[in-house]
Design an enzyme around this catalytic site. Structure first.
Site, PDB file in Angstrom:
ATOM      1  N   LYS A  13     -11.308  17.906  15.500  1.00 50.16           N
ATOM      2  CA  LYS A  13     -10.642  18.879  15.444  1.00 50.16           C
ATOM      3  C   LYS A  13     -10.115  19.385  16.847  1.00 50.16           C
ATOM      4  O   LYS A  13     -10.640  20.128  17.645  1.00 50.16           O
ATOM      5  CB  LYS A  13     -11.021  20.036  14.817  1.00 50.16           C
ATOM      6  CG  LYS A  13     -10.166  21.200  14.323  1.00 50.16           C
ATOM      7  CD  LYS A  13     -10.722  22.505  13.789  1.00 50.16           C
ATOM      8  CE  LYS A  13     -11.250  23.423  15.067  1.00 50.16           C
ATOM      9  NZ  LYS A  13     -10.269  24.096  15.899  1.00 50.16           N
TER      10      LYS A  13
ATOM     11  N   GLU B 286     -21.694  15.218  28.609  1.00 56.26           N
ATOM     12  CA  GLU B 286     -20.748  13.905  28.110  1.00 56.26           C
ATOM     13  C   GLU B 286     -20.501  13.222  29.435  1.00 56.26           C
ATOM     14  O   GLU B 286     -20.929  13.643  30.519  1.00 56.26           O
ATOM     15  CB  GLU B 286     -19.364  14.848  27.818  1.00 56.26           C
ATOM     16  CG  GLU B 286     -19.616  15.735  26.602  1.00 56.26           C
ATOM     17  CD  GLU B 286     -18.289  16.372  26.049  1.00 56.26           C
ATOM     18  OE1 GLU B 286     -17.894  16.037  25.053  1.00 56.26           O
ATOM     19  OE2 GLU B 286     -17.664  17.247  26.920  1.00 56.26           O
TER      20      GLU B 286
ATOM     21  N   GLY C 153     -15.599  24.478  24.490  1.00 59.81           N
ATOM     22  CA  GLY C 153     -14.939  25.798  24.026  1.00 59.81           C
ATOM     23  C   GLY C 153     -15.826  27.177  24.774  1.00 59.81           C
ATOM     24  O   GLY C 153     -16.630  27.084  25.767  1.00 59.81           O
ATOM     25  N   SER C 154     -15.537  28.186  24.091  1.00 64.25           N
ATOM     26  CA  SER C 154     -16.029  29.299  24.751  1.00 64.25           C
ATOM     27  C   SER C 154     -17.818  29.671  24.349  1.00 64.25           C
ATOM     28  O   SER C 154     -18.244  29.148  23.285  1.00 64.25           O
ATOM     29  CB  SER C 154     -15.376  30.688  24.260  1.00 64.25           C
ATOM     30  OG  SER C 154     -15.450  30.853  22.851  1.00 64.25           O
ATOM     31  N   VAL C 155     -18.493  30.684  25.141  1.00 62.75           N
ATOM     32  CA  VAL C 155     -19.774  30.874  24.819  1.00 62.75           C
ATOM     33  C   VAL C 155     -19.793  31.520  23.212  1.00 62.75           C
ATOM     34  O   VAL C 155     -20.757  31.027  22.583  1.00 62.75           O
ATOM     35  CB  VAL C 155     -20.281  31.372  25.834  1.00 62.75           C
ATOM     36  CG1 VAL C 155     -21.736  32.138  25.501  1.00 62.75           C
ATOM     37  CG2 VAL C 155     -20.522  30.752  27.024  1.00 62.75           C
ATOM     38  N   PRO C 156     -19.099  32.291  23.097  1.00 64.37           N
ATOM     39  CA  PRO C 156     -19.253  33.029  21.730  1.00 64.37           C
ATOM     40  C   PRO C 156     -19.013  32.121  20.457  1.00 64.37           C
ATOM     41  O   PRO C 156     -19.752  32.220  19.558  1.00 64.37           O
ATOM     42  CB  PRO C 156     -18.272  34.449  21.559  1.00 64.37           C
ATOM     43  CG  PRO C 156     -17.897  34.686  22.851  1.00 64.37           C
ATOM     44  CD  PRO C 156     -18.157  33.160  23.771  1.00 64.37           C
ATOM     45  N   THR C 157     -17.956  31.180  20.816  1.00 62.59           N
ATOM     46  CA  THR C 157     -17.614  30.237  19.564  1.00 62.59           C
ATOM     47  C   THR C 157     -18.872  29.167  19.729  1.00 62.59           C
ATOM     48  O   THR C 157     -19.421  28.752  18.444  1.00 62.59           O
ATOM     49  CB  THR C 157     -16.283  29.691  19.707  1.00 62.59           C
ATOM     50  OG1 THR C 157     -15.452  30.583  19.818  1.00 62.59           O
ATOM     51  CG2 THR C 157     -15.975  28.575  18.600  1.00 62.59           C
TER      52      THR C 157
ATOM     53  N   GLU D 241     -15.475  34.773  32.998  1.00 61.69           N
ATOM     54  CA  GLU D 241     -14.438  33.848  33.254  1.00 61.69           C
ATOM     55  C   GLU D 241     -13.129  34.404  32.766  1.00 61.69           C
ATOM     56  O   GLU D 241     -12.855  34.803  31.524  1.00 61.69           O
ATOM     57  CB  GLU D 241     -15.021  32.857  32.339  1.00 61.69           C
ATOM     58  CG  GLU D 241     -14.216  31.683  32.225  1.00 61.69           C
ATOM     59  CD  GLU D 241     -14.716  30.392  31.454  1.00 61.69           C
ATOM     60  OE1 GLU D 241     -14.981  29.383  31.806  1.00 61.69           O
ATOM     61  OE2 GLU D 241     -15.075  30.772  30.085  1.00 61.69           O
TER      62      GLU D 241
ATOM     63  N   ASN E 268      -7.259  22.780  27.184  1.00 55.69           N
ATOM     64  CA  ASN E 268      -7.165  22.517  28.553  1.00 55.69           C
ATOM     65  C   ASN E 268      -6.841  20.940  28.838  1.00 55.69           C
ATOM     66  O   ASN E 268      -6.270  20.555  29.494  1.00 55.69           O
ATOM     67  CB  ASN E 268      -8.041  23.153  29.489  1.00 55.69           C
ATOM     68  CG  ASN E 268      -9.473  23.039  29.072  1.00 55.69           C
ATOM     69  OD1 ASN E 268     -10.005  22.380  28.026  1.00 55.69           O
ATOM     70  ND2 ASN E 268     -10.215  23.427  30.094  1.00 55.69           N
TER      71      ASN E 268
END
Length: 508
Positions: free
Chosen positions: A194, A482, A246-250, A405, A171
């Site tokens: 990456k 951040e 990124g996403s929670v699972p990742t 989400e 995004n």
């Protein structure tokens, strides 16, 4: 022979929608663009606004990741020995180059990502401001002197970690690369980054700018690929820290992999943030805030305030105005200055968001506007991933569109009666990235901010992210920060040195 930087290649000049085809390698280490050797797979990358293929992405294998990390480590050994002022000069020059090339970078970012040029230009501004901010901090890094008995003393040294791995999201491709690299470089680290495989292009432009500014070859490297490439980065023994967006699972997988090497981790994950609008608010500002909280980057923003709680007394006025404004959002060619909403990142993401709207309707939500595929009149945009921005009424807290989400331009509006009730509902989520409140009551505003379980609370505004202000989540939205001064803590480590000025007092 020296490579021509991407922005100076003919195809990157005067980029417009549907024109750019990238044939250059999009990996970067040892100071130049590199074609991966170990990658066994390629993936097509599409321009969101047209659906046409932008490039063929060659993914990095284990050997490639190892080469990039070795390149970073060699640069780290030089960079970490420079004085903070020396690092600052190079970073300031990089910020200047980005500022001067703002429009060109933004145009490539639009092709890369699908967001409007207006937003992309702001993203590029935030990127150079971030690098400039941490350049200012680099010379100030210091330890502490502690006086001990008998003239002995101790001191602390703030030292870099080494090679840091950054894993970005689609995004904000260029901005996230700057957000992760600027504090890392200021502290004396090197980075291997990456980008998302959906948005591989602009991180390479940042790498070339760092090189042009005078950074040692290998200081900021770019590897390409998906989960497998990220796995090689997380497991590599030379990597000292992983910063993931990124996403929670990742994020959970990244944390698990990093734990094998006891690596430091920063996780900036998803959200389902509440925006609470009290009846005493400035309604005009509340409507503006709700639009900013839901429709930036086609709704693909992790901190968006997609659960909009409106006090019942003003619900009719709020809905009337927010629907009128939402219907008026110009959707279309993201390279045009008048466009305010571009295309979603991929066809599957568009289908997923539309499915959320369909399910919400089946569960009893009322679609007040939007929520449908949108086909712009321009023929070249027929294959793009557009949808009309959506406002959902008659929502309840147990609906999937309110709990999960969506990552698309869908606003769910829910009524509430009093502060105690809405606070309980707002905090009833596993996420905790951001939150917001609109009210003229300054005491209530600060009370609500104190009790919202989120890393950021906006009062009478939303989605404002100055570089000086820390950003990060509570609960399953992640940890670490951040931006802001505190991020120095996440890219450095303290060493304590104890100095004895007398004789050793031994028990033996």
């Amino acid at each position: 022979m020296a490579q021509t930087p991407l922005l100076q290649l003919p195809e990157f000049r005067n980029v417009s929608t549907g024109t750019l085809v990238v044939k250059e390698p999009l990996c970067f280490w040892n100071g130049s663009r590199v074609k991966p050797k170990g990658g066994k797979s390629t993936e097509p990358v599409y321009e969101p606004a047209t659906g046409r293929q932008l490039c063929e992405l060659v993914t990095c294998g284990e050997e490639d990741v190892d080469q990039a990390i070795k390149s970073a480590h060699a640069a780290y050994l030089k960079w970490s020995k420079l004085a903070g002022m020396e690092r600052a000069r190079i970073m300031l020059d990089a910020a200047r180059l980005i500022r001067e090339r703002r429009t060109e970078i933004a145009r490539v970012e639009v092709v890369n990502n699908g967001k409007s040029i207006t937003e992309a230009e702001v993203d590029i501004d935030i990127a150079w401001q971030c690098i400039e901010y941490y350049a200012g901090i680099a010379p100030t890094l210091a330890g502490q002197h502690i006086q001990l008995p008998g003239g002995s003393f101790a001191y602390t040294r703030r030292e870099p970690l080494g090679v840091c791995a950054g894993i970005g999201a689609f995004n904000y491709p260029f901005q996230i690369a700057a957000w992760k690299s600027a504090p890392a470089l200021a502290c004396g680290n090197a980075m291997v980054f990456k980008p998302s495989p959906f948005t591989p292009v602009t991180a390479v432009i940042l790498a070339e700018i760092y090189k042009e500014a005078g950074a040692p070859d290998g200081l900021f490297n770019v590897v390409q690929g998906g989960a497998e490439t990220g796995t090689f980065m997380c497991h590599h023994p030379t990597v000292a820290k992983v910063s993931f967006t990124g996403s929670v699972p990742t994020g959970k997988k990244v944390m698990e992999m990093a734990s094998k090497g006891v690596k430091q981790v920063t996780l900036e994950l998803g959200g389902k943030s509440p925006l609470i609008i009290f009846k005493d608010c400035d309604l005009e500002n509340a409507v503006r805030g709700a639009l900013m909280a839901n429709f930036l980057t086609q709704g693909q923003v992790c901190c968006n305030g997609t659960r909009v709680y409106v006090q019942r007394e003003i619900m009719p006025q709020f809905l009337e105005e927010v629907v009128k404004r939402t219907k008026a959002i110009p959707v279309g060619d993201p390279q045009l200055q008048d466009t305010r909403m571009g295309a979603l990142i991929t066809r599957p993401q568009l289908d997923k968001v539309l499915a959320f709207v369909s399910e919400a309707k089946n569960q009893g939500a009322k679609v007040l506007c939007g929520g449908e595929p949108f086909v712009p009149s321009d023929p070249k945009l027929k294959g793009g991933y557009f949808m009309s921005p959506c406002v959902l009424d008659n929502c309840s807290d147990d609906m999937r569109c309110v709990k999960e989400e969506i990552f698309g331009p869908v606003m769910s509006v829910l009524p509430f009666d009093n502060e105690e009730e809405v606070m309980q509902r707002a905090n009833n989520t596993s996420y905790g990235l951001a939150s917001g409140v609109f009210t003229r009551d300054v005491v209530r505003a600060h009370r609500v901010a104190e009790n919202l379980q989120a890393g950021t609370c906006f009062i009478n505004n939303y989605n404002v992210s100055p570089t000086e202000v820390p950003f990060g989540g509570y609960k399953m939205s992640g940890f670490g920060r951040e931006n802001g001064q505190v991020t120095i803590e996440y890219y450095s480590q303290l060493k304590t040195v104890v100095v004895e000025m007398g004789n050793v007092d031994s028990l033996f």
